[in-house]
Design an enzyme around this catalytic site. Structure first.
Site, PDB file in Angstrom:
ATOM      1  N   GLY A 140      54.223 -69.376  47.535  1.00 18.26           N
ATOM      2  CA  GLY A 140      55.667 -69.185  47.576  1.00 18.26           C
ATOM      3  C   GLY A 140      56.240 -68.367  46.438  1.00 18.26           C
ATOM      4  N   PRO A 149      48.737 -68.774  46.587  1.00 14.04           N
ATOM      5  CA  PRO A 149      49.629 -67.613  46.643  1.00 14.04           C
ATOM      6  C   PRO A 149      49.154 -66.581  47.658  1.00 14.04           C
ATOM      7  CG  PRO A 149      48.142 -67.398  44.791  1.00 14.04           C
ATOM      8  CD  PRO A 149      47.842 -68.727  45.424  1.00 14.04           C
ATOM      9  N   GLY A 150      50.098 -65.953  48.321  1.00  5.31           N
ATOM     10  CA  GLY A 150      49.795 -64.834  49.209  1.00  5.31           C
ATOM     11  C   GLY A 150      50.589 -63.623  48.769  1.00  5.31           C
ATOM     12  N   ARG A 151      51.908 -63.706  49.002  1.00  7.69           N
ATOM     13  CA  ARG A 151      52.805 -62.580  48.730  1.00  7.69           C
ATOM     14  C   ARG A 151      52.692 -62.050  47.297  1.00  7.69           C
ATOM     15  NH1 ARG A 151      57.687 -62.074  51.572  1.00  7.69           N
ATOM     16  NH2 ARG A 151      57.520 -64.281  52.060  1.00  7.69           N
ATOM     17  N   TYR A 176      63.326 -60.812  59.700  1.00 11.81           N
ATOM     18  CA  TYR A 176      64.000 -61.544  58.601  1.00 11.81           C
ATOM     19  C   TYR A 176      65.122 -60.736  57.964  1.00 11.81           C
ATOM     20  CZ  TYR A 176      59.270 -63.576  58.628  1.00 11.81           C
ATOM     21  OH  TYR A 176      58.066 -64.116  58.982  1.00 11.81           O
ATOM     22  N   CYS A 199      61.345 -49.128  72.143  1.00 11.51           N
ATOM     23  CA  CYS A 199      62.577 -49.166  72.954  1.00 11.51           C
ATOM     24  C   CYS A 199      63.361 -50.446  72.727  1.00 11.51           C
ATOM     25  CB  CYS A 199      62.213 -48.998  74.415  1.00 11.51           C
ATOM     26  SG  CYS A 199      61.302 -47.472  74.647  1.00 11.51           S
ATOM     27  N   GLU A 200      63.826 -50.634  71.527  1.00 14.02           N
ATOM     28  CA  GLU A 200      64.694 -51.772  71.183  1.00 14.02           C
ATOM     29  C   GLU A 200      65.593 -51.326  70.041  1.00 14.02           C
ATOM     30  OE1 GLU A 200      63.685 -55.684  70.820  1.00 14.02           O
ATOM     31  OE2 GLU A 200      61.830 -55.578  71.986  1.00 14.02           O
ATOM     32  N   TYR A 228      52.271 -59.766  54.638  1.00 21.99           N
ATOM     33  CA  TYR A 228      52.971 -59.962  55.906  1.00 21.99           C
ATOM     34  C   TYR A 228      53.401 -58.629  56.519  1.00 21.99           C
ATOM     35  CZ  TYR A 228      52.895 -64.536  53.757  1.00 21.99           C
ATOM     36  OH  TYR A 228      52.483 -65.672  53.132  1.00 21.99           O
TER      37      TYR A 228
HETATM   38  N1  LLP Z   1      50.419 -72.012  51.749  1.00 21.62           N
HETATM   39  C1  LLP Z   1      50.989 -72.367  52.923  1.00 21.62           C
HETATM   40  C2  LLP Z   1      50.717 -73.694  53.484  1.00 21.62           C
HETATM   41  C3  LLP Z   1      51.835 -71.453  53.580  1.00 21.62           C
HETATM   42  O1  LLP Z   1      52.401 -71.819  54.736  1.00 21.62           O
HETATM   43  C4  LLP Z   1      52.082 -70.184  53.025  1.00 21.62           C
HETATM   44  C5  LLP Z   1      52.956 -69.226  53.700  1.00 21.62           C
HETATM   45  C6  LLP Z   1      51.449 -69.869  51.810  1.00 21.62           C
HETATM   46  C7  LLP Z   1      50.637 -70.817  51.194  1.00 21.62           C
HETATM   47  C8  LLP Z   1      51.625 -68.533  51.141  1.00 21.62           C
HETATM   48  O2  LLP Z   1      52.956 -68.310  50.776  1.00 21.62           O
HETATM   49  P1  LLP Z   1      53.334 -67.042  49.859  1.00 21.62           P
HETATM   50  O3  LLP Z   1      52.693 -67.234  48.514  1.00 21.62           O
HETATM   51  O4  LLP Z   1      52.814 -65.827  50.529  1.00 21.62           O
HETATM   52  O5  LLP Z   1      54.803 -67.068  49.792  1.00 21.62           O
HETATM   53  N2  LLP Z   1      55.982 -63.954  57.241  1.00 21.62           N
HETATM   54  C9  LLP Z   1      56.884 -64.342  56.181  1.00 21.62           C
HETATM   55  C10 LLP Z   1      56.237 -65.311  55.217  1.00 21.62           C
HETATM   56  C11 LLP Z   1      55.667 -66.538  55.883  1.00 21.62           C
HETATM   57  C12 LLP Z   1      55.021 -67.483  54.915  1.00 21.62           C
HETATM   58  C13 LLP Z   1      54.289 -68.544  55.632  1.00 21.62           C
HETATM   59  N3  LLP Z   1      53.553 -69.446  54.797  1.00 21.62           N
HETATM   60  C14 LLP Z   1      57.421 -63.104  55.492  1.00 21.62           C
HETATM   61  O6  LLP Z   1      57.087 -61.979  55.906  1.00 21.62           O
HETATM   62  O7  LLP Z   1      58.230 -63.201  54.564  1.00 21.62           O
END
Ligand code: LLP
Length: 433
Positions: free
Chosen positions: A248, A283-285, A328, A355-356, A383
């Site tokens: 997050g 972490p992802g983002r 979003y 086409c949207e 993402y």
């Molecule tokens: N752990 C869990 C259980 C999660 O559901 C998620 C993200 C993460 C970790 C990683 O979160 P991050 O560090 O990336 O914030 N598609 C959306 C974001 C969806 C996030 C879903 N869960 C976007 O493009 O903003």
């Protein structure tokens, strides 16, 4: 004040002699080689982000579990594995990706509210490190499957701490109205239920309150909340070895001030207060978002013929390549790949061929554009490619990893044959039989 990833560089894309580069590679060179649209990532930026996060937690025993859903390209998984990351997955497919790059199954955490029997069995047989359990039904299912297979499942219960992450409602997960996790009371009951079960090993406690969080308070509140439960369980004789705070951590897209990751790391250390616990994060983002750009070319310029009309730059990337703006209302910076000094800037909506009317990448951007120009949409490393679809029978764009002055295509462009071969063409007579 250090601002985590902001002070360093906002994104991996930088101008050198008026030409936008990723590391030492001109984006125009990549477009010549692989065409457009294309996702382009910087290896050094990904590495730096990982190290930044790890250093912010250096005084706390920790493990970073990269959240595969943010960008699941095998090259990126291989890179994070080489840096020491474990993985956070949400499907059997993501587990297969981790295994495909030789990831250690013990470093894998399996999150998600809807794990099927097949997925649970696959993960148990692979010997994953931990299930983040999101409901009583799931706990019972894991117990039953582990018993059947004669193995022991490591389990953490995901607590929904009812904390407002102050983010977009679609990506907030820690409020009681969200489908994720269980209440603290239910979690307590589930720990008691599983405590003496021979097929369950209770190793930790988990939460994840949302994504793109820029304030430290919600994250710290969630930590404090689950620590209370951990301490209560300890008194009940249920001793846990890890605490998982989820992911997050927010990044800058426009003018946000993201979380100060070093301050956050220090606060986490203080709150943990020397307890004998491993901290896990997912972490992802934070790791990937600003490492990547979507490279696209202007097809047509539609200039308003009446004063209250809009100017549209129709580019060859669309909402099927980058869904975030449509889904979003996400804001992504758009930059010309070659700065041209003579064209006059105009205000453009940057739209795709789909086409949207919801097919846009950016709105009201002041840019000097000509047809055939290359532009880069920034901050798409998380993402971006993973949310791509074949809508309008468009092939998925290739992915390119830059390393200094070199680059590799780490996913080739999808062809029409790739799409058609999954489908059956019925041979019918004129009556439809
Ligand atoms: N752990 C869990 C259980 C999660 O559901 C998620 C993200 C993460 C970790 C990683 O979160 P991050 O560090 O990336 O914030 N598609 C959306 C974001 C969806 C996030 C879903 N869960 C976007 O493009 O903003």
């Amino acid at each position: 004040m250090t601002l985590g990833n902001v002070e360093k560089e906002f994104t991996a894309a930088k101008y050198q002699q008026d030409e936008l580069h990723i590391e030492q590679t001109a984006l125009s060179k990549i477009a010549d080689a692989v065409g457009t649209p294309a996702y382009v990532y910087s290896k050094s930026y990904l590495t730096d982000q990982y190290n930044l996060l790890s250093e912010a937690l250096s005084s706390t025993p920790h493990q970073i579990h990269y959240s595969v859903k943010a960008n699941s390209n095998l090259a990126i998984l291989a890179l994070f594995k080489s840096l020491g990351a474990g993985f956070d997955i949400v499907s059997a497919g993501e587990l297969s990706r981790v295994l495909a790059v030789g990831g250690d199954p013990k470093s894998v955490i399996f999150s998600g509210v809807g794990k099927s029997v097949e997925e649970i069995n696959f993960a148990l047989k692979a010997g994953i490190g931990c299930f983040n359990v999101e409901s009583r039904g799931e706990l019972l299912r894991i117990m039953a499957q582990a018993e059947l297979l004669g193995c022991v499942a490591n389990v953490a219960i995901r607590v929904n701490p009812n904390v407002d992450a102050k983010t977009h409602p679609y990506i907030a997960t820690g409020l009681k109205e969200n489908k994720f996790g269980v209440t603290k009371e239910e979690a307590f009951a589930l720990y008691l239920l599983a405590a003496d079960h021979p097929a369950i090993n209770l190793t930790g406690i988990d939460c994840h309150i949302g994504s793109q969080i820029n304030e430290p308070e919600p994250l710290l509140q969630a930590l404090t909340s689950i620590l209370e439960l951990r301490d209560t369980l300890e008194k009940e004789g249920i001793s846990l070895q890890h605490i998982d705070l989820g992911g997050g951590f927010g990044v800058r897209y426009q003018d946000e001030t993201p979380l100060d990751i070093n301050d956050w790391g220090a606060s986490v250390g203080q709150i943990l207060g020397g307890r004998d616990l491993q901290l896990r994060i997912e972490p992802g983002r934070f790791l990937t978002a600003n490492a990547g750009v979507l490279l696209t070319r202007v097809e047509y310029l539609k200039i308003a013929d009446e004063p209250d009309h809009k100017n549209f730059a129709v580019v060859d990337a669309a909402m099927n390549d980058l869904l975030r703006p449509s889904l979003y209302q996400a804001w992504h910076e758009v930059l010309p790949v070659e700065k041209s000094s003579n064209a006059q800037p105009l205000e453009w909506d940057i739209v795709g061929p789909i086409c949207e009317s919801g097919d846009f990448l950016a709105k009201q951007r002041s840019l000097a554009l000509a047809e055939k120009d290359l532009v880069a949409v920034l901050s798409i490393g998380a993402y971006g490619s993973v949310l791509a679809s074949n809508y309008n029978t468009r092939g998925r764009a290739p992915e390119v990893l830059v390393d200094g002055a070199e680059f590799k295509v780490v996913r080739r462009r999808e062809t029409i044959q790739d799409q058609l071969r999954l489908e059956l063409k019925l041979e019918l007579d004129q009556a439809g039989h």
